[in-house]
Write an enzyme that holds these catalytic residues in place. Structure first.
Site, PDB file in Angstrom:
ATOM      1  CB  SER A 287      -0.950  -0.040   1.196  1.00  0.00           C
ATOM      2  OG  SER A 287      -1.930   0.965   1.118  1.00  0.00           O
ATOM      3  CG  ASP A 298       7.300   5.228 -11.850  1.00  0.00           C
ATOM      4  OD1 ASP A 298       7.913   4.165 -12.056  1.00  0.00           O
ATOM      5  OD2 ASP A 298       6.061   5.316 -11.896  1.00  0.00           O
ATOM      6  CE  LYS A 312      -4.930  -2.832   1.402  1.00  0.00           C
ATOM      7  NZ  LYS A 312      -5.227  -1.463   0.981  1.00  0.00           N
TER       8      LYS A 312
END
Length: 379
Positions: A287, A298, A312
């Site tokens: 999460s 990224d 998740k």
């Protein structure tokens, strides 16, 4: 009243063009009638007498769990327990769990808790709690079984991937007090930040530790350890990601309603001034942990090292019900700056380093992932 509506619907269908919405509503009513018939048959014919109220609760929970592993029903008693602070009379084991294929699956053991000290690992499947089979129990029922008085013991039987035989762990319950941030200055001036959960104070604690490191002026690089961190508040994941970024998107959420889709962006100000950052993740990173690791990956701001994360990537809302219970319902999904979804995929490390042995413990001599990260930073 419902039967009258049903008759009118049939009449309307006979004398109008086909309406798929009305047809779908009629199909739902048929299923409701079928459910009532099945419940009546069970009540009359089942070998043992049943509690119809409990059967209905189980049916509601089954409906929610058919959607995904994170949606669930909370009875008024369980919802009240969730809202009430721990009184000190009952203790826990220190594990974050969900339900998968009818079995309780460990998302993550929490640092310095009975479960982590006993050797419970992320990805373990709990098949028995003491002598009670978990198969057929709801998640809330299984969690209730694991609760108990502080100082009392419990035996968990688990299945672990790669192990032929089931493993048993005797664990003594304790009051679980989570310290979300731990910091240490490791050899060759590496600032080590371990984050075990994302609670209301996590961002403030991380910022304070970074300021302490930077004030001393002798930290050359950083390690952010998110292993076995099951997540927490989205706001804290965004804030902590922003600590290491100068600009760009951090995360977005997409829901069923386009008006509720949102994006969050970093503000200028990298607290560590662009110094090399390694982020450690494993299967117990879920999460909010995945949002931080994925955003930094990224933007090529950090080297992600360890194992693939849990996957998740969804947002749950607690929605109160008229009976004073509630449902936990998935209302949106997270997306990384690249547009990739975390859900069921997770974040893949740039450098994959698996745990060496079953004796592996975080930040000890058996922690080969941390050892590799230190060698990497030290050239």
């Amino acid at each position: 009243m419902r039967k009258i509506f049903f008759i009118i619907s049939i009449f309307f269908l006979k004398f109008s063009t086909f309406n798929p919405v009305v047809a779908a509503e009629n199909d739902v009513y048929k299923k409701i009638d079928l459910f009532g018939e099945v419940l009546e048959k069970i009540n009359k014919e089942y070998v043992d007498e049943i509690n119809q109220s409990e059967s209905m609760d189980a049916a509601i929970d089954g409906l929610l769990q058919s959607l995904d592993p994170y949606s669930a029903y909370m009875s008024p008693e369980i919802f009240n327990e969730m809202q009430t602070e721990t009184s000190g009379e009952f203790g826990g084991l220190g594990i974050e769990v969900n339900m998968e294929s009818g079995v309780v699956k460990v998302i993550s053991p929490i640092d310095d808790t009975p479960a982590s000290r006993a050797g419970i690992k992320a990805g373990d499947y709990i098949i028995k709690i003491d002598d009670i089979q978990v198969q057929g129990k709801s998640l809330s029922e299984a969690v209730d079984l694991m609760r108990g008085p502080v100082g009392s013991s419990i035996i968990l039987t688990v299945r672990r991937i790669g192990q032929k035989k089931a493993l048993t762990f005797e664990i003594v319950r304790e009051i679980i007090q989570i310290k979300s941030v731990k910091a240490d200055l490791l050899k060759n001036n590496v600032g080590y930040l371990r984050l075990t959960s994302f609670n209301e104070n996590s961002g403030d604690q991380i910022r304070e530790q970074i300021r302490e490191f930077e004030k001393n002026g002798n930290v050359n690089s950083y390690i952010l350890d998110l292993r076995n961190n099951p997540g927490g508040l989205l706001s804290q994941a965004i804030r902590i990601s922003d600590f290491f970024l100068d600009n760009g998107e951090i995360v977005s959420t997409k829901s069923r309603k386009a008006s509720e889709n949102r994006k969050w962006f970093a503000k200028k100000g990298d607290l560590i001034g662009g110094k090399t950052l390694v982020v450690l993740i494993n299967y117990g990173s879920a999460s909010a942990s995945e949002i931080v690791a994925g955003a930094l990956q990224d933007h090529k701001r950090a080297i992600i090292l360890g194992e693939n994360s849990y996957g998740k990537g969804s947002v749950q809302s607690i929605i109160p019900l008229k009976n004073k219970g509630a449902i936990r319902l998935t209302v949106a999904k997270y997306y990384l700056p690249s547009g990739k979804s975390i859900s069921e995929v997770g974040v893949s490390p740039d450098i994959e380093i698996d745990e060496d042995t079953d004796e592996f413990r975080i930040k000890t001599d058996t922690d080969n992932q941390l050892s590799y990260a230190l060698k990497l930073l030290n050239g």
